[in-house]
Scaffold this active site. Structure first.
Site, PDB file in Angstrom:
ATOM      1  N   TRP A 325       0.837  -1.218   0.000  1.00  0.00           N
ATOM      2  CA  TRP A 325       0.000   0.000   0.000  1.00  0.00           C
ATOM      3  C   TRP A 325       0.863   1.255   0.000  1.00  0.00           C
ATOM      4  CZ3 TRP A 325      -1.909   2.653   4.966  1.00  0.00           C
ATOM      5  CH2 TRP A 325      -1.016   2.460   6.024  1.00  0.00           C
ATOM      6  N   ASP A 326       2.160   1.079   0.278  1.00  0.00           N
ATOM      7  CA  ASP A 326       3.113   2.188   0.293  1.00  0.00           C
ATOM      8  C   ASP A 326       2.985   3.044  -0.963  1.00  0.00           C
ATOM      9  OD1 ASP A 326       3.902   0.031   1.936  1.00  0.00           O
ATOM     10  OD2 ASP A 326       5.980   0.685   1.995  1.00  0.00           O
ATOM     11  N   GLU A 467       0.457  -3.180  12.581  1.00  0.00           N
ATOM     12  CA  GLU A 467       0.491  -4.632  12.385  1.00  0.00           C
ATOM     13  C   GLU A 467       0.729  -5.433  13.665  1.00  0.00           C
ATOM     14  OE1 GLU A 467       3.565  -4.488   9.410  1.00  0.00           O
ATOM     15  OE2 GLU A 467       2.111  -4.772   7.792  1.00  0.00           O
ATOM     16  N   LYS A 597       2.557  -0.030  16.360  1.00  0.00           N
ATOM     17  CA  LYS A 597       3.754   0.006  15.522  1.00  0.00           C
ATOM     18  C   LYS A 597       3.844   1.318  14.736  1.00  0.00           C
ATOM     19  CE  LYS A 597       5.847  -2.541  11.689  1.00  0.00           C
ATOM     20  NZ  LYS A 597       5.679  -3.657  10.766  1.00  0.00           N
ATOM     21  N   GLN A 598       2.721   1.730  14.158  1.00  0.00           N
ATOM     22  CA  GLN A 598       2.773   2.885  13.253  1.00  0.00           C
ATOM     23  C   GLN A 598       1.419   3.582  13.230  1.00  0.00           C
ATOM     24  OE1 GLN A 598       3.391  -0.267  10.174  1.00  0.00           O
ATOM     25  NE2 GLN A 598       2.524   1.248   8.787  1.00  0.00           N
TER      26      GLN A 598
HETATM   27  O1  IFM Z   1       3.571  -1.548   4.019  1.00  0.00           O
HETATM   28  C1  IFM Z   1       4.459  -1.545   5.095  1.00  0.00           C
HETATM   29  C2  IFM Z   1       3.692  -1.856   6.347  1.00  0.00           C
HETATM   30  O2  IFM Z   1       2.711  -0.887   6.598  1.00  0.00           O
HETATM   31  C3  IFM Z   1       4.632  -1.926   7.530  1.00  0.00           C
HETATM   32  N1  IFM Z   1       5.677  -2.888   7.293  1.00  0.00           N
HETATM   33  C4  IFM Z   1       6.446  -2.607   6.088  1.00  0.00           C
HETATM   34  C5  IFM Z   1       5.566  -2.533   4.866  1.00  0.00           C
HETATM   35  C6  IFM Z   1       6.393  -2.198   3.620  1.00  0.00           C
HETATM   36  O3  IFM Z   1       6.943  -0.925   3.735  1.00  0.00           O
END
Ligand code: IFM
Length: 747
Positions: A325-326, A467, A597-598
């Site tokens: 999705w990046d 995640e 995580k994010q």
């Molecule tokens: O798409 C990301 C994910 O959100 C977090 N882990 C790494 C992936 C690739 O950059």
């Protein structure tokens, strides 16, 4: 502005990192910033875009081509090269305005200094061409041996990917042709050189290497130079790759090094003319930002009309060279604003991989399109069921990224709609995009769950952007993105159902009306469009979107998040038993806590900020930021952008720099459990760009016009950028007091 980054000492521990930091590329291939004499142990890679191979049950990953730049030297019988022989001085530098990597290394020899300089670029003017200049000087006369050729013994993580490498010596040309394991694809590398010294050449074939060897008596007053032209084609390229490799380097050699360099530099200049961002008052930020977009330019697919960008760009095989999705959520805006054709290519890839997404959904028993979490050729999902290895037991851990990160399909829809809104161009919608949106809506529709006593729809058992918390219910981000998908499908359906009246649409080559009717006819054969409209309107109205808590204003990331353990990040880190231990999944240290995580809720608020009161944005920013590890390079920019929306540019600033410096500082996680995940970070680069242009300069669309609502960090005097909107190029200059937007006309 200084367009050069340098390393002025040789530090063996930085070899891997420098491979990323000093990367050059042209979208067809990326060449890690390694040295001429390096081999696979130093992670040399000429990484190819969009071509993969699998060996046995190991992960399928992108190919590294045989390295046509390989060169080493010997002087008076002794080999001089890094990392084996310590240098007297060393300088590695990247001119990132023009994508040129140079090195200058001297060694002390018993008879004085020996100096090697080299310069290389992956031509922006011809994607199949790599060019190099290599020179040697000595302090005292002696016998010099130069060995240069093609090294087909390439670095692989899950290889070897070539069953065989055919080596050919054909008068002035050396070739290495790798034959891949899985599909028997061919990767053909050919090189030729021109030198300013006269001596006989010996060609040596050794293992998977084919090398030219020159032995000559050298004198101090001369510089011994050779130029090298390398071409790379694969059997996936159109045409006779054998001839194409030959013709390309023959022509390039006739034109000469300087000519090739001029063409290459001119292409880069064209890119910067539009995409350079000028910041007055902050050189560091300006350099980091343009360095970030240098990386995006270097990996942009311009040689095809359908390809996307891998999460680690063209820096190697980590993350399997797969598309996440990046691309749509982090990188797309840069291309939409500066080079919409590349944005189109990225999205066309998703349209072309729709069959893969439909198959994935069907394999799980769902309707519609479930895009690959880690997409490779044809939309194949490379994500493994076991994406992490437990550091304690060495066992693979079951992860559910592939099965449960359903928000990926919405990211694709988001990208297509953003393309339409920014370009005003419906061609993607008309050429497969409408179907993608309808299929993604069908997927979410199939997943909706209704509790008997509630008049709302829920999405259960998912993973959001964070995640670490797997298999949760009603992740706010996922639910809102599913709603967005329904809304987009409604828009498309209305467009089709009203295709008799398209007078409100901007004409595209005068054909839009005809095309709309055509796709109306073809889609109405396949779907009951009126029925879908009713269904998706109902779904969009009733999907549950977690609301801000009445007392606290906090939006719960998913059902039950509030009940998780409250613990600080610092405290959580003290519970680690191993530095590479995985934090999420079944037993991770973060799983039962509120540490994420994010950016997750914050990502949703960023995208839909206009739907919330300003205090909700701020409350959630303040709530979630201390609870976020920023364990992904995708996180900081989302917090930075929302901080701008909350009028906190100085708070946004360090987060922006963190994104912009992701590849300069070499930070970021290198391991997920025992799996190496290092490489470049194009999503962070794209996030840095979005923060600067959409956050600090506040560029946005309002009533169909481009506007800027600047919130500059206090140390910035002004920021200037260009943005393409609906085919016009706008020059935007903002200061703390003023905004100037000039339409420079059609681009
Ligand atoms: O798409 C990301 C994910 O959100 C977090 N882990 C790494 C992936 C690739 O950059």
């Amino acid at each position: 502005m200084n367009w050069e980054i340098k390393d002025e000492v040789f530090v063996p521990d930085l070899i891997t990192n420098n491979g990323n930091k000093f990367l050059i590329g042209n979208g067809y291939l990326g060449i890690r910033g390694t040295l001429d004499e390096f081999k696979k142990n130093e992670f040399v890679a000429v990484n190819l875009a969009g071509i993969y191979d699998q060996v046995g049950d190991a992960w399928r990953e992108p190919l590294n081509a045989p390295n046509g730049l390989y060169t080493h030297i010997e002087f008076n019988g002794m080999k001089y090269g890094l990392p084996e022989v310590e240098p007297a001085s060393h300088n590695l530098s990247l001119n990132y305005r023009h994508g040129i990597l140079s090195r200058a290394t001297t060694w002390s020899t018993p008879t004085g200094l020996l100096k090697v300089t080299s310069e290389r670029f992956a031509s922006m003017a011809d994607k199949h061409l790599i060019v190099m200049k290599y020179s040697i000087r000595v302090d005292n006369k002696g016998v010099l041996k130069i060995v240069t050729g093609i090294d087909g013994d390439v670095w692989d993580i899950n290889g070897p990917h070539y069953d065989d490498v055919l080596l050919q010596d054909d008068s002035d040309y050396l070739s290495a042709i790798g034959i891949t394991h899985e599909n028997k694809d061919l990767v053909c590398v050919k090189e030729t050189i021109e030198k300013n010294f006269h001596t006989a050449e010996k060609v040596i074939k050794t293992g998977r290497k084919i090398l030219r060897e020159f032995t000559l008596d050298v004198l101090p007053e001369h510089e011994y130079t050779f130029y090298k032209w390398v071409s790379v084609y694969t059997s996936k390229d159109d045409g006779d790759y054998g001839n194409l490799t030959y013709e390309l380097i023959t022509k390039a050699k006739i034109f000469g090094f300087e000519h090739c360099k001029r063409d290459h530099v001119n292409e880069w200049e064209k890119k910067w003319k539009i995409s350079e961002v000028v910041i007055e008052g902050d050189e560091e930020a300006m350099e980091a930002l343009n360095y970030s977009t240098y990386h995006l330019h270097s990996i942009a697919p311009r040689h095809t009309d359908s390809l996307s960008i891998a999460a680690r760009g063209l820096s190697g095989q980590t993350y399997k060279g797969a598309v996440f999705w990046d691309t749509e959520m982090f990188m797309l805006d840069f291309f939409l604003f500066t080079e919409p054709n590349v944005a189109k290519t990225l999205l066309k890839y998703r349209i072309d991989t729709l069959p893969g997404a439909i198959k994935k959904a069907a394999d799980y028993g769902y309707q519609g399109a479930f895009y690959a979490w880690e997409s490779q050729e044809g939309g194949f999902d490379a994500c493994s069921d076991y994406n992490v290895t437990d550091v304690f037991t060495g066992r693979k851990m079951r992860t559910y990224f592939k099965d449960k990160q359903i928000h990926i399909s919405a990211a694709v829809v988001y990208g297509i709609m953003r393309y339409v809104n920014f370009t005003g161009n419906y061609e993607l919608i008309l050429n497969g995009g409408a179907e993608v949106i309808l299929e993604c809506a069908a997927f979410y529709y199939d997943l909706l769950v209704k509790k008997v006593h509630l008049d709302q729809y829920e999405l259960l058992d998912v993973i959001g952007p964070d995640e670490y918390h797997e298999r949760v219910n009603n992740n706010a981000y996922t639910n809102r993105m599913a709603k967005y998908t329904f809304e987009s499908a409604i828009g498309v359906l209305k467009l089709l159902l009203d295709s008799d009246d398209v007078s409100n649409l901007k004409e595209n080559n005068g054909t839009i009306k005809e095309n709309l009717k055509d796709i109306y006819e073809s889609l109405s054969d396949k779907y009951d469009l009126n029925n879908l409209l009713t269904k998706y309107q109902d779904a969009a109205n009733k999907i549950y979107i977690p609301e801000p808590n009445r007392q606290t204003g906090v939006i719960e990331q998913f059902d039950g998040y509030e009940q998780l353990e409250e613990v600080s990040l610092e405290e959580l880190k003290t519970r680690l038993l191993h530095e590479k231990e995985y934090w999420g999944g079944a037993y991770g240290i973060a799983t039962h806590t509120k540490i994420i995580k994010q950016a997750d809720v914050v990502t949703m608020l960023n995208l839909f900020s206009q739907e919330y009161e300003p205090n909700v944005l701020l409350t959630n920013w303040k709530y979630y930021e201390p609870r976020t590890e920023h364990g992904s390079s995708l996180s900081a920019c989302m917090y930075a952008m929302l901080a701008c929306k909350c009028n906190m540019p100085d708070i946004a600033y360090p987060l922006f720099l963190k994104s912009a410096m992701a590849d300069l500082s070499g930070g970021g996680k290198q391991w997920a459990g025992l799996i190496y995940i290092g490489g470049t970070h194009p999503a962070a680069s794209g996030g840095a760009y979005m923060t600067a242009v959409e956050g600090f300069a506040g560029v946005h669309i309002e009533d169909g016009e481009i506007k800027a609502d600047a919130k500059l960090p206090s140390n910035w005097k002004s920021m200037k950028c260009n943005v393409i909107y609906h085919g016009d190029l706008y020059e935007i200059k903002v200061t703390h007091e003023n905004t100037e937007i000039n339409n420079l006309g059609q681009i």
